[in-house]
Design an enzyme around this catalytic site. Structure first.
Site, PDB file in Angstrom:
ATOM      1  N   SER B 325       0.792  -1.228   0.000  1.00 28.48           N
ATOM      2  CA  SER B 325       0.000   0.000   0.000  1.00 28.48           C
ATOM      3  C   SER B 325       0.819   1.269   0.000  1.00 28.48           C
ATOM      4  O   SER B 325       0.262   2.356  -0.124  1.00 28.48           O
ATOM      5  CB  SER B 325      -0.905   0.007   1.235  1.00 28.48           C
ATOM      6  OG  SER B 325      -1.698  -1.156   1.248  1.00 28.48           O
ATOM      7  N   HIS B 369     -15.150   0.083   4.117  1.00 28.55           N
ATOM      8  CA  HIS B 369     -14.989   1.458   4.568  1.00 28.55           C
ATOM      9  C   HIS B 369     -16.172   2.330   4.212  1.00 28.55           C
ATOM     10  O   HIS B 369     -16.197   3.517   4.532  1.00 28.55           O
ATOM     11  CB  HIS B 369     -13.728   2.069   3.930  1.00 28.55           C
ATOM     12  CG  HIS B 369     -12.453   1.481   4.461  1.00 28.55           C
ATOM     13  ND1 HIS B 369     -11.752   0.499   3.795  1.00 28.55           N
ATOM     14  CD2 HIS B 369     -11.764   1.741   5.592  1.00 28.55           C
ATOM     15  CE1 HIS B 369     -10.676   0.177   4.502  1.00 28.55           C
ATOM     16  NE2 HIS B 369     -10.661   0.913   5.603  1.00 28.55           N
ATOM     17  N   CYS B 382      -7.774   2.212   2.034  1.00 28.44           N
ATOM     18  CA  CYS B 382      -8.830   1.374   1.481  1.00 28.44           C
ATOM     19  C   CYS B 382      -8.354   0.723   0.180  1.00 28.44           C
ATOM     20  O   CYS B 382      -7.938   1.393  -0.757  1.00 28.44           O
ATOM     21  CB  CYS B 382     -10.069   2.224   1.214  1.00 28.44           C
ATOM     22  SG  CYS B 382     -11.360   1.283   0.375  1.00 28.44           S
TER      23      CYS B 382
END
Lengths: 360, 629
Positions: B325, B369, B382
């Site tokens: 991420s 989310h 997310c």
């Protein structure tokens, strides 16, 4: 008789010898690395030698002639004694320790052999008969063999040469000389096997010293480099790099000529050879003028042997002859040979001065 | 009777005189022969013998230059030249070797093995070659030996220069080490330039900057005697010392970074975004480079090589990890660049499916989310938002954009052997695997998984480029050289400086804000780490899945579970107003990026940014001001 006392000396020869000995001190100072103590010792030796010369010259040739057989016999016995002591002590033995000084009997024989050979030869009228020739050769070969057994090849050769010179000067027939030369060539391969390993190596490296530049050829190569690099003018006193940096082995004894040639160049060598020539030819003149056969043969042999010294030493250090332990006469550091040589010159002067006295 | 006697006498005289005359002639000829022989040597062959004589006495010796030192940004020595004393013996000058060794052994410790090795050398080498009896005497041995050394003919105390790394293992992966020049080296290097030099750079900066560090050898014409002793120096050409190298590295930060990693395998790279200078360059575990300087033993080397934790691997340079991420900021920037509105939203139900497919790509937050925009998607990391955006951007656009930020290409750091990493594309897959690209592969590339691989230094460059408003600098360890004489201190030019193509200047600000939310926002994934900071920072966590273990690697069965845990990654920079540090932290098998890697990043940023300020500034408000400046 005559009231005026007379010194039995030869002026020209004395002058040449003094010049030579002074040159010796000069070059030795450089060759010993400016060693004052060694210098002093050599100077004392020179003085002693001249004293010996002066004394010997005062004794008449007749006396020396009478003493010849005794010198020879005593010398031979001492040589045998040295050999026996050597066998007991295991190893090469040349010295006889007399307590207060060491004595080398082979030095005595350098004079004893030619004196005795001349004594034998002059006992009969010349030319030599075959039997006489054999007898003289026997007289020469016996002590030479003893010295060879020590083993001291250099001295043995010098003694042999001094003896053979007597025979040659006495008129040995040319065909005998030619014959013995042929015999030598034929016997050479056989004699070769009798030489020590180091002696064989010395002769082999003479043929090509560069084949073993760090081993057997090292001495010859470094010496030739020293002489060659001296050039015509030399590198200057105390400035020879081969000598001062210790590339020359035995630089104050056997190889002192290399030091001389490196530092003084061809001009110095020319001067040195000229002095030697003066000495040799003055001596030969004495021989020529000698009035009896014994004196003439002995004087001739002593002169030619002296020259032989010079030739062998310079030939050896310049790479023409194998390395045998022969010092440069009257220049190399060391006392024994110097005393012997001066003894010889003393006899020469005795022969010369006493004979001229008899003329009157 | 009388007459025959006289006749005989005359005949004898004539005969001997004739022989004497002949002999005189022969003597004369031989004298001339001698003179000619000497003339031949001294005149005809003079040149040859003069050359030989000079060769004998003059030796050309190289004078080894001092190798340049390596210093950190505050002038602390990382690589130095240390003097060591050793006892050398010239066998040709020793009469009784046994007695000499016994005497020396009373003063300094001699072990049996080294004495044996010494004796073997003495036997096999020429006697005029000095041999080392003992290397590296300690100080008291040097003192004791020096007092008595006049008694030992043929033995002497030799000073040698040896490369030393005072910080040892802390700098092994940066500075590298030198090693003795080997036979293999000799085949490659310029032998003339290395005459007399014993060491050559093998790794790291020592290898990369070999030419500068080495310097230029000088020469000495020395007169030597027959025994090889130097008598005097005739001529000397001074060597030129190697240049000293000044690194951007802060050794305190470097040490702190490794301590922060503790027993974890991993890597930390910290950069100064404005200059690209490397502030810290850590790979854990480490090894002691000093072991390599004079040759490491087979046994010790074997242990290092076979160690499962692979201490010899420079993870900061060569470790390749899925960035996870941490690249979401870049993907977001790509979306903005492609015309997405910052207000664009996606709904996160906890999973994502490609149109017409039932396969579900999961969000880390299985509960979902809800509605997320760019800012909240980055702050809360997310996955669904980025699956969708990546799918809409397409792999080829993503590839090109990520590459602009330095991923999938060499960063240009001044170390040898940097890998390119990998940003996949359709063309790449075709070429490398001979397969077509599947849309699902684009989806997971959006969150930095799949084929994608990045090195720690690449991730640090990515962070620095974001901090630097899109100006990408090549990272560099060496920032300046300090030569001798005319070329004194000199800063090295920045080699690569590239502005990333972002048409909307506001886009960078938006991404920065989103990454600040990660640290300081109400829902930021690393808000716990960003709390109570005296400065604002931007960051992004990541988790790199450990897909499998290569078959040829033997892992201890008990440890497999641990080694299958995810790698924790964190990239960050601070302070926002004027970023002074950008870093990437990779903790192998550390689990969650925000939980394991982020605290390390925070601690290092604190240390670097607050050090001077804590020392010099009193009030809280002044400190905040000082940091921002």
């Amino acid at each position: 008789m005559r009231a005026k006392r007379r010194w039995h000396l030869d002026g020209p020869l004395i002058v040449f010898l003094v010049i030579l000995c002074l040159s010796s001190l000069f070059i030795l100072y450089s060759a010993t690395g400016e060693n004052d103590a060694a210098m002093l010792r050599q100077a004392i030796r020179i003085l002693i030698s001249f004293v010996v010369l002066a004394i010997v010259a005062q004794i008449s040739p007749q006396t020396w002639h009478r003493w010849s057989p005794w010198m020879y016999v005593i010398g031979s016995m001492l040589l045998a004694a040295v050999l026996l002591l050597g066998i007991v002590g295991k190893g090469a033995q040349r010295w006889l320790d007399l307590g207060f000084f060491q004595f080398q009997p082979s030095e005595l024989m350098k004079l004893g052999v030619p004196m005795m050979a001349a004594w034998v030869v002059s006992s009969r009228s010349l030319p030599l008969s075959f039997a006489m020739t054999c007898l003289v050769l026997l007289v020469v070969v016996f002590p030479v063999a003893l010295v060879l057994l020590q083993p001291d090849l250099g001295t043995a050769i010098l003694i042999a040469v001094s003896g053979f010179m007597i025979v040659i000067l006495a008129g040995l027939r040319w065909r005998y000389m030619l014959g013995s030369l042929v015999c030598f060539v034929v016997a050479a391969p056989y004699l070769w096997t009798y030489l020590h390993d180091y002696q064989q190596r010395r002769i082999l490296t003479l043929i090509d010293p560069w084949s073993d530049p760090l081993g057997a050829g090292y001495h010859t190569i470094q010496s030739m480099i020293a002489i060659g690099s001296g050039g015509s003018g030399g590198k200057g006193w105390l400035a020879g790099s081969q000598s001062q940096l210790e590339f020359i082995p035995e630089r104050s004894t056997d190889f002192i000529f290399s030091v001389f040639a490196e530092e003084f160049g061809l001009m110095g060598v020319g001067a040195l050879l000229a002095i030697y020539m003066c000495i040799v030819f003055r001596s030969l003149m004495i021989a020529y003028a000698a009035q009896d056969t014994w004196s003439r043969l002995l004087a001739g042999s002593l002169s030619l042997t002296f020259f032989f010294y010079v030739f062998v030493n310079i030939g050896m250090v310049s790479g023409m002859l194998p390395v045998v332990g022969v010092p440069l006469p009257l220049i190399s550091y060391g006392g024994t040979s110097m005393v012997t040589l001066m003894f010889g010159f003393g006899i020469l002067m005795s022969i010369h001065s006493h004979q001229s006295l008899m003329d009157h | 009777m009388e007459t025959t006697q006289i006749k005989d006498y005359l005949r004898e005289t004539a005969l001997a005189r004739q022989r004497l005359s002949i002999a005189s002639g022969v003597v004369l000829v031989m004298f001339i022969g001698l003179f000619f022989r000497v003339w031949f040597l001294q005149v005809y062959e003079y040149q040859r013998f003069e050359t030989l004589s000079n060769d004998n006495r003059i030796r050309l010796q190289s004078v080894v230059p001092a190798r340049g030192e390596i210093l950190d940004r505050n002038g602390r020595l990382l690589a130095e030249n240390k003097l060591i004393y050793s006892v050398e013996i010239l066998p040709s000058q020793v009469d009784d070797m046994g007695a000499l060794l016994n005497q020396i052994a009373r003063l300094i410790h001699l072990d049996e093995i080294s004495v044996e090795r010494f004796m073997a050398q003495v036997k096999s080498r020429p006697s005029f070659e000095p041999q080392t009896l003992k290397l590296a005497l300690n100080e008291s041995e040097v003192a004791r030996y020096a007092v008595h050394q006049h008694k030992f003919d043929g033995a002497s105390l030799k000073v040698q220069v040896v490369r030393n790394y005072p910080y040892g293992e802390e700098t092994a992966h940066v500075v590298g080490y030198v090693g003795r020049i080997s036979q293999d080296d000799l085949a490659v290097i310029d032998r003339e330039a290395y005459r007399g030099i014993r060491y050559i750079g093998r790794l790291g900066i020592e290898e990369m900057y070999e030419e500068r560090l080495r310097g230029q050898i000088g020469f000495e014409q020395v007169e030597t005697n027959a025994h090889g002793r130097n008598v005097r120096i005739l001529e000397r050409q001074e060597p030129v010392s190697g240049e000293s190298l000044i690194l951007g590295l802060d050794i305190e930060l470097q040490i702190a970074a490794r301590e922060a990693l503790g027993d974890y395998r991993g890597s930390i790279v910290a950069l100064d975004p404005a200059s690209g200078a490397v502030l810290a360059f850590v790979s854990n575990p480490v090894y002691d480079p000093n072991l390599f300087v004079n040759g490491i033993s087979q046994e010790k080397y074997g242990k290092l090589r076979d160690n499962l934790d692979r201490p010899l691997l420079n993870r900061a340079l060569n470790g390749r990890y899925a960035p996870g991420s941490t690249i979401k900021g870049l993907v977001g920037l790509a979306a903005l660049e492609r015309g997405f509105s910052p207000a664009h939203t996606e709904i996160c139900p906890g999973w994502y499916s490609l149109p017409g497919s039932s396969h579900r790509y999961r969000c880390w937050n299985h509960g979902g989310h809800g509605e997320v925009n760019l800012n909240t998607a980055i702050a809360q990391s997310c996955d669904i938002y980025f699956y969708s955006v990546a799918n809409q951007l397409g792999i080829d656009y993503l590839h090109d954009f990520l590459t602009e930020f330095g991923l999938g290409r060499r960063t240009g750091i001044d170390l040898q052997g940097e890998p390119t990493g990998l940003v996949p594309s359709k063309e790449w897959k075709e070429r490398a695997r001979g397969e077509i690209w599947y849309p699902g592969e684009t989806v997971i590339t959006g969150i930095g998984q799949g084929f994608m691989l990045a090195t720690p230094i690449q991730l640090a460059v990515m962070a620095a480029t974001l901090a630097n408003n899109g100006t990408r600098m090549a990272p560099r360890l060496v920032t300046a050289v300090d030569g001798t004489g005319y070329e004194a201190f000199k800063e090295l030019p920045i080699l690569i400086k590239q502005q990333v193509n972002v048409s909307n200047p506001n886009a960078m600000v938006l991404i920065s804000e989103a990454m600040q939310e990660v640290m300081h926002g109400q829902h930021g994934t690393a808000r716990a780490v960003g709390a109570n900071a005296m400065y604002r920072m931007a960051g992004k966590s990541g988790t790199s899945q450990v897909i499998g273990i290569a078959q040829d690697e033997k892992y201890d069965a008990d440890k497999i579970a641990e080694r299958l845990r995810d790698h924790a990654i964190f990239v960050a920079y601070a302070p926002i107003e004027n970023p002074k540090i950008a870093l990437a932290v990779i903790v192998e098998n550390g689990g969650s990026g925000s939980a394991t890697a982020a605290p390390i990043a925070r601690a290092l940023m604190d240390q670097y940014l607050l050090k001077d300020i804590n020392e010099n500034t009193e009030s809280e408000a002044d400190k905040r001001l000082a940091i921002a400046r």
